[in-house]
Design a protein around this motif. Structure first.
Motif, short mmCIF file in Angstrom:
data_model
loop_
_atom_site.label_atom_id
_atom_site.label_comp_id
_atom_site.label_asym_id
_atom_site.label_seq_id
_atom_site.Cartn_x
_atom_site.Cartn_y
_atom_site.Cartn_z
N LEU A 174 0.82 -1.22 0.00
CA LEU A 174 0.00 0.00 0.00
C LEU A 174 0.85 1.26 0.00
CD1 LEU A 174 -2.82 -1.08 2.45
CD2 LEU A 174 -3.21 -0.05 0.21
N GLY A 175 2.12 1.12 0.36
CA GLY A 175 3.03 2.26 0.30
C GLY A 175 3.11 2.83 -1.10
N GLN A 176 2.92 1.95 -2.08
CA GLN A 176 2.94 2.39 -3.49
C GLN A 176 1.76 3.31 -3.77
OE1 GLN A 176 5.34 1.47 -6.01
NE2 GLN A 176 6.40 1.02 -4.11
N LEU A 177 0.62 2.99 -3.16
CA LEU A 177 -0.56 3.86 -3.33
C LEU A 177 -0.30 5.22 -2.69
CD1 LEU A 177 -3.52 4.30 -4.23
CD2 LEU A 177 -4.23 3.33 -2.05
N SER A 178 0.37 5.19 -1.53
CA SER A 178 0.71 6.45 -0.86
C SER A 178 1.61 7.29 -1.76
CB SER A 178 1.40 6.15 0.47
OG SER A 178 1.82 7.34 1.08
N GLU A 179 2.58 6.63 -2.40
CA GLU A 179 3.49 7.37 -3.30
C GLU A 179 2.74 7.93 -4.51
OE1 GLU A 179 7.13 5.34 -4.30
OE2 GLU A 179 7.54 5.00 -2.16
N CYS A 217 -0.30 8.83 -4.50
CA CYS A 217 -1.08 9.96 -3.99
C CYS A 217 -0.23 11.21 -3.81
CB CYS A 217 -1.74 9.61 -2.66
SG CYS A 217 -3.10 8.44 -2.83
N THR A 218 1.04 11.05 -3.44
CA THR A 218 1.87 12.24 -3.24
C THR A 218 2.47 12.74 -4.55
OG1 THR A 218 3.54 10.69 -2.43
CG2 THR A 218 2.52 12.08 -0.82
#
Lengths: 118, 118
Positions: free
Chosen positions: A100-105, A107-108
């Motif tokens: 999910l860190g990829q989704l956070s990236e 998003c930023t």
């Protein structure tokens, strides 16, 4: 514009994956960059390698694989994938499993994030 | 850094959106983002005290909700109309929330970089 995409629904049962695909095609044709496509919830099954729809129907997994071959980063959520029995050897080429860190990236880094689901 | 808002609209049980949405919040907390969450429509039931999910074979929200703040999701809004329509009061919720009318929530949504619906 850099556009991020999240899809939340599985293939065929729901049109979200089709709409997302058409949206991305149109956005790329207009010169936009796709920052990443994140497959979450049931959407992880959109890239199931052994999918074999009738010949006169669109092949959803193959479509995503072809888009991946064009350089679009297609990320399958590992947590959602594990729940649904999806493993690295069961997904089509040019897609990958990550967190999910990829989704956070996405998003930023993206200027717009568009979600497809209910 | 991005201002990211999780918009919860679905009932806590019956579909997995609420649960997998919560998992996103927990992961995003590890990144430098400004997080907030809104509960509207049937999602307001997710915050209700005293939920017993043992018969459903799932973990339930009540252990996770109180830690949202520790994961960087400090603002939790509840849509006033959704709450009232379902006969709920602030005292029914397991965690402190800010109750707001839809115009107010709309204003906060306008300030966001990304809105992720679940």
């Amino acid at each position: 514009m850099k556009i991020g995409v999240m899809i939340q629904e599985g293939p065929y049962n729901h049109e979200a994956s089709d709409t997302a695909y058409k949206f991305i095609e149109a956005a790329m044709a207009k010169g936009h960059t796709i920052q990443g496509v994140f497959l979450y919830d049931d959407a992880v099954t959109n890239v199931a390698k052994h999918m074999e729809p009738p010949q006169d129907d669109r092949h959803i997994a193959r479509r995503w694989s072809e888009l991946g071959a064009k350089g679009v980063d297609i990320v399958v959520c590992v947590a959602a994938a594990k729940r649904r029995g999806m493993k690295p050897e069961l997904i089509v080429d040019n897609t990958r499993i990550s967190g999910l860190g990829q989704l956070s990236e996405i998003c930023t880094e993206a200027e717009r994030v568009v979600t497809f689901g209910d | 850094m991005a201002k990211i808002m999780f918009v919860n609209r679905n009932a806590p049980h019956g579909t997995i959106y609420a649960w997998e949405g919560l998992e996103v919040v927990l992961i995003f907390g590890a990144y430098e983002n400004e997080l907030s969450a809104v509960y509207m429509d049937d999602a307001v039931f997710s915050l209700k005290k005293g939920q017993d999910t043992s018969a459903l074979g799932i973990k339930g929200f009540l252990q996770t909700l109180p830690v949202l703040e520790d994961y960087g999701c400090e603002k939790i809004y509840v849509d006033k109309e959704s709450m009232e329509k379902r006969g709920l009061k602030v005292d029914d919720f397991a965690i402190p929330v800010e109750v707001m009318d839809s115009a107010g929530i709309g204003k906060i949504m306008e300030e966001q970089d990304v809105i992720l619906p679940f």
